[in-house]
Design a protein around this motif. Structure first.
Motif, mmCIF file in Angstrom:
data_model
loop_
_atom_site.group_PDB
_atom_site.id
_atom_site.type_symbol
_atom_site.label_atom_id
_atom_site.label_comp_id
_atom_site.label_asym_id
_atom_site.label_seq_id
_atom_site.Cartn_x
_atom_site.Cartn_y
_atom_site.Cartn_z
ATOM 1 N N THR A 84 -30.929 -2.467 -19.441
ATOM 2 C CA THR A 84 -29.497 -2.587 -19.164
ATOM 3 C C THR A 84 -29.235 -2.874 -17.695
ATOM 4 N N ILE A 85 -28.237 -3.704 -17.489
ATOM 5 C CA ILE A 85 -27.930 -4.165 -16.135
ATOM 6 C C ILE A 85 -26.638 -3.498 -15.673
ATOM 7 N N GLY A 86 -26.710 -2.782 -14.573
ATOM 8 C CA GLY A 86 -25.602 -1.904 -14.196
ATOM 9 C C GLY A 86 -24.774 -2.369 -13.015
ATOM 10 N N GLU A 87 -24.710 -3.673 -12.785
ATOM 11 C CA GLU A 87 -23.950 -4.202 -11.644
ATOM 12 C C GLU A 87 -22.503 -3.681 -11.667
ATOM 13 N N THR A 88 -22.073 -3.066 -10.589
ATOM 14 C CA THR A 88 -20.712 -2.523 -10.530
ATOM 15 C C THR A 88 -20.366 -2.186 -9.080
ATOM 16 N N CYS A 89 -19.127 -1.832 -8.824
ATOM 17 C CA CYS A 89 -18.732 -1.318 -7.496
ATOM 18 C C CYS A 89 -17.374 -0.652 -7.628
ATOM 19 N N PHE A 90 -16.969 0.073 -6.603
ATOM 20 C CA PHE A 90 -15.624 0.659 -6.592
ATOM 21 C C PHE A 90 -14.594 -0.468 -6.474
ATOM 22 N N PHE A 91 -13.464 -0.287 -7.103
ATOM 23 C CA PHE A 91 -12.344 -1.247 -7.050
ATOM 24 C C PHE A 91 -12.831 -2.669 -7.327
ATOM 25 N N ARG A 92 -13.535 -2.821 -8.452
ATOM 26 C CA ARG A 92 -14.151 -4.115 -8.765
ATOM 27 C C ARG A 92 -13.109 -5.196 -9.063
ATOM 28 N N ASN A 93 -12.018 -4.798 -9.724
ATOM 29 C CA ASN A 93 -11.023 -5.791 -10.128
ATOM 30 C C ASN A 93 -9.632 -5.270 -9.742
ATOM 31 N N GLY A 126 -19.221 2.120 -20.876
ATOM 32 C CA GLY A 126 -20.185 1.302 -20.131
ATOM 33 C C GLY A 126 -19.891 1.457 -18.649
ATOM 34 N N CYS A 127 -19.929 2.722 -18.196
ATOM 35 C CA CYS A 127 -19.458 3.049 -16.838
ATOM 36 C C CYS A 127 -20.527 2.845 -15.790
ATOM 37 N N SER A 128 -21.752 2.521 -16.219
ATOM 38 C CA SER A 128 -22.864 2.320 -15.298
ATOM 39 C C SER A 128 -23.021 3.534 -14.362
ATOM 40 N N GLU A 131 -18.863 4.071 -10.606
ATOM 41 C CA GLU A 131 -17.838 3.574 -9.688
ATOM 42 C C GLU A 131 -16.512 3.305 -10.399
ATOM 43 N N GLU A 132 -16.585 2.776 -11.616
ATOM 44 C CA GLU A 132 -15.342 2.458 -12.352
ATOM 45 C C GLU A 132 -14.533 3.721 -12.687
ATOM 46 N N PRO A 133 -15.134 4.737 -13.342
ATOM 47 C CA PRO A 133 -14.321 5.926 -13.623
ATOM 48 C C PRO A 133 -13.850 6.644 -12.361
ATOM 49 N N THR A 158 -18.850 6.880 -20.230
ATOM 50 C CA THR A 158 -20.089 6.867 -21.019
ATOM 51 C C THR A 158 -20.921 5.635 -20.719
ATOM 52 N N ASP A 159 -22.212 5.778 -20.905
ATOM 53 C CA ASP A 159 -23.122 4.637 -20.754
ATOM 54 C C ASP A 159 -24.383 4.927 -21.576
ATOM 55 N N LEU A 160 -25.106 3.856 -21.825
ATOM 56 C CA LEU A 160 -26.370 3.966 -22.563
ATOM 57 C C LEU A 160 -27.512 4.375 -21.637
ATOM 58 N N ASN A 161 -27.394 4.003 -20.382
ATOM 59 C CA ASN A 161 -28.495 4.156 -19.433
ATOM 60 C C ASN A 161 -28.440 5.537 -18.773
ATOM 61 N N LEU A 214 -22.745 2.330 -27.515
ATOM 62 C CA LEU A 214 -21.576 1.720 -28.165
ATOM 63 C C LEU A 214 -21.918 1.196 -29.557
ATOM 64 N N SER A 215 -23.183 1.062 -29.866
ATOM 65 C CA SER A 215 -23.590 0.616 -31.205
ATOM 66 C C SER A 215 -23.846 1.786 -32.151
ATOM 67 N N ASP A 216 -23.593 2.991 -31.693
ATOM 68 C CA ASP A 216 -23.798 4.160 -32.544
ATOM 69 C C ASP A 216 -22.483 4.447 -33.298
ATOM 70 N N CYS A 232 -15.476 -3.049 -19.424
ATOM 71 C CA CYS A 232 -15.567 -4.238 -18.568
ATOM 72 C C CYS A 232 -17.018 -4.623 -18.331
ATOM 73 N N ASN A 233 -17.291 -5.896 -18.542
ATOM 74 C CA ASN A 233 -18.613 -6.463 -18.244
ATOM 75 C C ASN A 233 -19.746 -5.769 -19.000
ATOM 76 N N VAL A 234 -19.457 -5.369 -20.207
ATOM 77 C CA VAL A 234 -20.450 -4.712 -21.058
ATOM 78 C C VAL A 234 -20.771 -5.601 -22.267
ATOM 79 N N ILE A 236 -20.689 -8.619 -22.736
ATOM 80 C CA ILE A 236 -21.364 -9.905 -22.461
ATOM 81 C C ILE A 236 -22.819 -9.882 -22.940
ATOM 82 N N TYR A 237 -23.388 -8.698 -23.084
ATOM 83 C CA TYR A 237 -24.790 -8.611 -23.526
ATOM 84 C C TYR A 237 -24.916 -8.524 -25.046
ATOM 85 N N PHE A 238 -23.764 -8.481 -25.747
ATOM 86 C CA PHE A 238 -23.765 -8.305 -27.203
ATOM 87 C C PHE A 238 -23.572 -9.644 -27.896
ATOM 88 N N ASP A 239 -24.086 -9.758 -29.121
ATOM 89 C CA ASP A 239 -23.761 -10.950 -29.905
ATOM 90 C C ASP A 239 -22.453 -10.691 -30.662
HETATM 91 C C1 LIG Z 1 -22.494 -4.581 -15.776
HETATM 92 S S1 LIG Z 1 -22.346 -2.874 -16.142
HETATM 93 C C2 LIG Z 1 -20.593 -2.675 -16.127
HETATM 94 C C3 LIG Z 1 -20.130 -1.491 -15.326
HETATM 95 C C4 LIG Z 1 -18.622 -1.349 -15.183
HETATM 96 N N1 LIG Z 1 -17.965 -1.267 -16.463
HETATM 97 C C5 LIG Z 1 -18.044 -2.473 -14.365
HETATM 98 O O1 LIG Z 1 -17.399 -3.376 -14.930
HETATM 99 O O2 LIG Z 1 -18.203 -2.481 -13.158
HETATM 100 C C6 LIG Z 1 -22.731 -2.866 -17.887
HETATM 101 C C7 LIG Z 1 -23.074 -1.491 -18.414
HETATM 102 O O3 LIG Z 1 -23.046 -1.524 -19.836
HETATM 103 C C8 LIG Z 1 -24.008 -0.608 -20.299
HETATM 104 N N2 LIG Z 1 -24.356 -0.890 -21.690
HETATM 105 C C9 LIG Z 1 -25.013 -1.965 -22.198
HETATM 106 N N3 LIG Z 1 -25.179 -1.839 -23.520
HETATM 107 C C10 LIG Z 1 -24.619 -0.656 -23.876
HETATM 108 C C11 LIG Z 1 -24.489 0.051 -25.111
HETATM 109 N N4 LIG Z 1 -24.976 -0.430 -26.259
HETATM 110 N N5 LIG Z 1 -23.856 1.244 -25.089
HETATM 111 C C12 LIG Z 1 -23.373 1.743 -23.939
HETATM 112 N N6 LIG Z 1 -23.476 1.132 -22.744
HETATM 113 C C13 LIG Z 1 -24.089 -0.054 -22.705
HETATM 114 C C14 LIG Z 1 -25.181 -0.806 -19.340
HETATM 115 O O4 LIG Z 1 -26.058 0.286 -19.334
HETATM 116 C C15 LIG Z 1 -24.461 -1.029 -18.004
HETATM 117 O O5 LIG Z 1 -24.379 0.153 -17.270
#
Ligand SMILES: C[S@@+](CC[C@H](N)C(=O)[O-])C[C@H]1O[C@@H](n2cnc3c(N)ncnc32)[C@H](O)[C@@H]1O
Length: 296
Positions: A84-93, A126-128, A131-133, A158-161, A214-216, A232-234, A236-239
């Protein structure tokens, strides 16, 4: 895993290694994250890290670690931590945050004004690394003596990582994460921690961090009574199939007046007809279908 082995497993001109494809399918089933053929090299690199750690010699052996008891659960978590890719920062948007504060929160308070329970429930899905919460918490604290006086604020994050979640709970951040902080927020809500900054307890108190996939479907069913979801930005990794499942849960769990925010470049076009897009100043959000447009 050697460079030569990586070349063989994802050779351009032949089919990918069947064991790698099985790992790809497993990751997809468990977490909804899909690696198309052109991303298999990335998956292989992440498996390689784990294989080095476990001293396993082949993808077949590693697949067994992911599927055979007693270690399969722990190894899946470890692999997902790598993937999982956790790119994020405070006040992202910022425009999205302004819209939340200036339009969405007042609308929700109005919708809830007749209810006896003064509670606002927001989910950062998907809070990584947090920073977002924390950003959301700071914004709501700014309203604590005015609009949100006497309101109970609950932020679920919440996050998976699990490595990201440990970082989030520790709440210490370097210059990359904090680059968008204004001097006002930096001074008011952070304490220096060496070269870094630590989020103050007042910001942390309203946030409940936990690991959630999120798939549970089972766990997702229980995330009820939400006023706002930030995802946000989560996705994108899903089909498409796994996106639809997650979005359906958001729909079911949001209260009738609730709002869903996605990342800057994300949309529900072709994903869901249940939500309606609303245009807010400088940002967009989604509301449940039968509602009229926010701000109109
Ligand atoms: C790019 S970060 C987004 C962080 C923040 N929401 C933001 O926009 O700055 C994506 C996050 O989604 C989480 N993620 C990916 N697949 C997930 C899943 N199936 N369930 C929960 N979190 C997931 C990753 O672990 C990662 O921390």
């Amino acid at each position: 895993m050697t460079t030569a082995a990586i070349q063989t497993a994802v050779a351009q001109d032949g089919p990918p290694d069947p064991e790698l494809v099985r790992i790809r399918d497993l990751v997809y089933q468990v977490a909804g994250i899909f690696h198309p053929d052109n991303k298999l090299r990335l998956l292989l690199d992440r498996c390689g890290r784990r294989m080095k750690e476990l001293k396993t010699q082949s993808l077949r052996e590693y697949f067994e670690c992911l599927t055979i008891k007693p270690m399969r659960q722990a190894e899946l978590v470890a692999l997902l931590n790598e993937i999982t890719i956790g790119e994020t920062c405070f006040f992202r948007n910022q425009p999205q945050l302004d819209a939340l504060r200036q339009v969405v929160i007042p609308k929700i308070l109005e919708a809830k004004s007749k209810l006896p329970l003064r509670r606002l429930r927001i989910w950062s899905a998907g809070c990584s690394t947090g920073e977002e919460p924390y950003t959301l918490s700071m914004l709501l604290l700014e309203e604590a003596h005015s609009r949100l006086k006497d309101w109970n604020i609950e932020i679920l994050a919440t996050d998976l990582n699990e490595r990201s979640l440990a970082h989030a709970k520790n709440a210490i951040y370097g210059t990359y994460s904090t680059r968008n902080l204004t001097p006002y927020f930096r001074q008011k809500y952070f304490t220096p921690a060496g070269e870094q900054l630590q989020v103050q307890p007042v910001v942390r108190n309203s946030i409940n961090f936990s690991r959630l996939n999120l798939s549970d479907d089972g766990r997702m069913t229980f995330m009820k009574g939400l006023d706002v979801v930030f995802c946000c930005n989560v996705l994108i990794y899903f089909d498409l199939v796994s996106k639809r499942r997650v979005i359906q849960h958001f729909y079911n769990n949001l209260l009738p007046h609730g709002y869903l925010f996605l990342g800057h470049s994300e949309s529900l076009y072709g994903v869901s007809d249940d939500f309606r897009l609303v245009h807010l100043p400088g940002a967009t959000a989604y509301i449940k279908g039968e509602r009229t447009q926010a701000g109109k």
